[in-house]
Every structure is written in C-alpha cells, then in structure tokens.
Write a protein that holds these residues in place. Structure first.
Motif, mmCIF file in Angstrom:
data_model
loop_
_atom_site.group_PDB
_atom_site.id
_atom_site.type_symbol
_atom_site.label_atom_id
_atom_site.label_comp_id
_atom_site.label_asym_id
_atom_site.label_seq_id
_atom_site.Cartn_x
_atom_site.Cartn_y
_atom_site.Cartn_z
ATOM 1 N N GLY A 162 83.332 -8.410 154.964
ATOM 2 C CA GLY A 162 83.272 -8.273 153.510
ATOM 3 C C GLY A 162 82.534 -9.441 152.885
ATOM 4 O O GLY A 162 82.481 -10.541 153.458
ATOM 5 N N SER A 165 88.476 -13.633 146.712
ATOM 6 C CA SER A 165 89.407 -14.330 147.592
ATOM 7 C C SER A 165 90.603 -14.866 146.816
ATOM 8 O O SER A 165 90.432 -15.608 145.846
ATOM 9 N N VAL A 214 82.265 -12.034 149.791
ATOM 10 C CA VAL A 214 83.186 -12.611 148.811
ATOM 11 C C VAL A 214 82.453 -12.818 147.482
ATOM 12 O O VAL A 214 81.381 -13.416 147.436
ATOM 13 N N LEU A 243 89.955 -5.228 153.750
ATOM 14 C CA LEU A 243 88.951 -4.742 154.706
ATOM 15 C C LEU A 243 89.583 -3.784 155.715
ATOM 16 O O LEU A 243 88.979 -2.767 156.086
ATOM 17 N N GLU A 268 89.771 -12.708 156.248
ATOM 18 C CA GLU A 268 90.102 -12.293 154.874
ATOM 19 C C GLU A 268 91.477 -12.790 154.440
ATOM 20 O O GLU A 268 91.676 -13.136 153.287
ATOM 21 N N GLY A 299 96.789 -7.701 157.322
ATOM 22 C CA GLY A 299 96.181 -8.842 156.628
ATOM 23 C C GLY A 299 97.040 -10.093 156.645
ATOM 24 O O GLY A 299 96.733 -11.059 155.943
ATOM 25 N N ARG A 339 87.505 -9.069 158.883
ATOM 26 C CA ARG A 339 88.714 -8.256 158.709
ATOM 27 C C ARG A 339 89.942 -8.904 159.365
ATOM 28 O O ARG A 339 89.883 -9.325 160.520
ATOM 29 N N PHE A 342 83.779 -12.581 154.824
ATOM 30 C CA PHE A 342 85.135 -12.387 155.337
ATOM 31 C C PHE A 342 85.105 -11.486 156.562
ATOM 32 O O PHE A 342 84.387 -10.484 156.601
#
Ligand code: GLV
Ligand code: MN
Ligand code: MN
Length: 349
Positions: free
Chosen positions: A157, A290, A159, A149, A144, A317, A312, A310
């Motif tokens: 996830g 994104s 997108v 997430l 990601e 992040g 995590r 995506f």
C-alpha cells in the motif's frame, strides 16, 4: 493464507528472512526485545552494520548512533528503525532496514539508514534532521500494522500521510495509609484518581472522530499490597489525523506534550515512483493513512520529499505483538518495488 515455499533460487529472500530472525532473537523473551537505548538495540545496529559492509556499502555512525550505509550515489535514502517495543513483533522497523540493505545493494544507488530509538519518540530521526544534512529524498518500507491491506487483498500500500501524536505524563497524588485501618470515606487514593482519568482518556478520544488515546504505563507508589497508593505516574499517548483534532485532544486530556509529532501529508513525487513500480507489476493501488508514527514522518516534516510503502500485515493486522506477521512473498515484492523506486528517484531508470 498459503505461504511461499522457498526454492533454491530464493537466496536473497532467505537471507532477509534469516536476518529478521536474527534480529528477533536478540534480547530474548517472548518477542522482539530491542528497546531503544539498551544493549539489545546496540547489538541490532552492530549486526546491521555487518550486513551493510557485506553489501559493499560505506558504513558510518552519526553522533546520535544512527547507522548509515552508503553507495557512491547517496542522494536517495531508505531505511527505518531497529529498536522495538517490549515483546514486540518481528517486522516493525526491522523489515525496513533489512529490505533497505537489499534494495540499495541491488539498485547500486542510494543509502540505507537505521535510526535509533523510534518507538519511544523518534529520537534518532529527530536528532538527524536537527543536524541538518538531509537526504534529497527518503523512502521507508514498513509493515502496515493494521488490517486494511489484508482486507483489500493487496500485498502493498502507498501511504498518504502519518497521524499526529502527543505523548505526556500525568501524576496523581494522594495520601499513603494503612489498607486495613483507613475508612473508605477518609481515603485519598492516588490510584483511584488515576483510574478516573484513564476512563476519561477513553471517553475524550472516543468523542473525537478518528482520535485514539492510550494509557500504557502506570507506576504506583509505594506499590505495596497493603498500602493506599499516594502517588501514581501514568503515560498518555494521544493521536489524531489532523492538527485541529490533535490540539483538542491534548487540551481535553490536559496533556503537557513531552513528545509531539505533527500530522503530515506525504508528498506526491516519491509516492508516484512507488505507484509506477506497482503499476509495472500490475499490483493493486491501495492508498491509506498511517495510524502509527514513523521516522518517515519526522523527515517529511523537516521538508524531505518522503514516501512510505506499507507491506501487508496478516493475522488481522496485529502489531506491537509477537503475533505480528507478514509473508515471504509480500516481503519479496516489497524489496522489488523499493529497488525500482530507489532507481527511479536516483535518476537511473
Ligand atoms: C510506533 O510504532 C508508534 O506509532 O508508536
Ligand atoms: Mn515502526
Ligand atoms: Mn512500532
């Protein structure tokens, strides 16, 4: 966050983690150092070609250096890129290629591609779509590179779309002079003019909802401690979620785009295949846009039905940094979901 303890049966996962480590070790330095166009990127492609052959795929390199491993049923493609930013992380791009090789091998359908030189401007995927022999569908697994997430407690996830971006260069010129003898009132210092522009970049982007802009490269000439700079060249990377805001941003920053990627909404069909795989595993359905650019956006803009999954990112992040982190268990489930989606979209479910 507890991490998976690997067991004897986790051969595939161990192999993927080892491959990510091997790629990470190329080039040396503090993180991933496989900048596009360097020998380190070539070395990564050679390694991946070997892994594709081990997976029983037919391996080819196109005239732009993109590497493809095909099964006999190669309508649906997956993959990502193997280049990195300087001192980058272990997962950006590399995960999508390593996971793609496993998924294609396991599904027994599709093809996996490693595009060239994504970070500096999606060079490989752009050349690929311009050549015109497009896949029927493209799926990209990617970390990601943001906190959504992790905050949602979701491993994966879907997108919804990819941000638009323009990149350009600005040059500021002044007059060289002696750092000790030219009075402040008589200076034409190119770096001072550039510094004012950098502050304007921050203000302009902050005033446009959802926009961001970054000056990441600066070249100061002649670059001596005791000479007033007479020329500064700087890079601008400007991004916005829709075309209107992107144009406004580029206009206000007086950018002549050298690279542009239009914002793109990803279509529903490939996303539905990913969604079905998440539902089958009772995984949460988190949809997110994104803020990073991707080869997937280039393919989607060329009309290829494209989906992105995506994985995590941990550590808040963080990405484009050696602190980039994703867990073994998240990678494992991502490969399962990708394998299922490839099989569905190839019509073999
Ligand atoms: C690629 O990582 C980009 O968004 O710059
Ligand atoms: Mn990437
Ligand atoms: Mn990147």
């Amino acid at each position: 966050m507890s991490h998976k303890v690997l067991c004897a049966g986790d051969d595939v996962l161990v192999r993927m983690l080892e491959r990510l480590e091997e790629l990470y070790a190329i080039g040396g330095g503090a993180g991933a150092n496989r900048v596009g166009g360097t020998e380190a990127e070539d070395e990564a492609h050679q390694l991946a070609a070997g892994w594709m052959r081990e997976a029983g795929l037919d391996v080819a390199v196109d005239s732009h250096g993109n590497l493809v491993g095909r099964t006999g049923d190669d309508g649906v493609w997956t993959g990502s890129h193997l280049d990195s930013v300087p001192n980058g992380g272990k997962y950006d791009g590399a995960l999508g290629v390593v996971a793609g090789i496993e998924a294609v091998e396991r599904a027994g359908v599709g093809a996996v591609v490693a595009f060239r030189d994504e970070e500096r401007g999606c060079t490989g995927s752009t050349a690929f779509v311009e050549a015109g022999a497009l896949p029927r569908c493209f799926l990209e697994v990617h970390i990601e590179q943001g906190p959504v997430l992790e905050q949602a407690g979701a491993q994966l996830g879907l997108v919804t779309g990819v941000v638009g971006m323009v990149r350009g260069t600005r040059i500021f010129e002044g007059a060289p002079g002696h750092a000790g003898t030219v009075p402040m009132s008589r200076r034409q210092d190119a770096l001072v003019a550039a510094a004012e522009y950098v502050l304007r970049v921050r203000e302009v982007a902050a005033a446009i909802d959802g926009a961001v802009a970054t000056v990441g490269q600066l070249e100061v000439e002649p670059g001596a401690v005791n000479v007033i700079p007479d020329r500064v060249t700087l890079s601008v990377d400007a991004r916005a979620p829709d075309a209107h805001r992107l144009r406004r941003l580029a206009h206000e920053l007086e950018l002549e785009p050298e690279f542009a990627l239009e914002p793109v909404t990803l279509p529903e069909a490939p996303r539905a295949a990913f969604r079905a795989e998440l539902e089958a595993r009772k995984l949460p359905l988190v949809e997110l846009a994104s803020g990073a650019g991707h080869d997937a956006a280039v393919l989607a803009l060329a009309g290829v039905p494209t989906g992105m999954l995506f994985v995590r990112s941990l550590n808040g992040g963080v990405s484009h940094s050696p602190s980039e982190l994703s867990s073994a268990e998240d990678i494992e489930v991502a490969v399962d979901v990708l394998t299922g989606a490839l099989t569905r979209l190839a019509g073999h479910d």
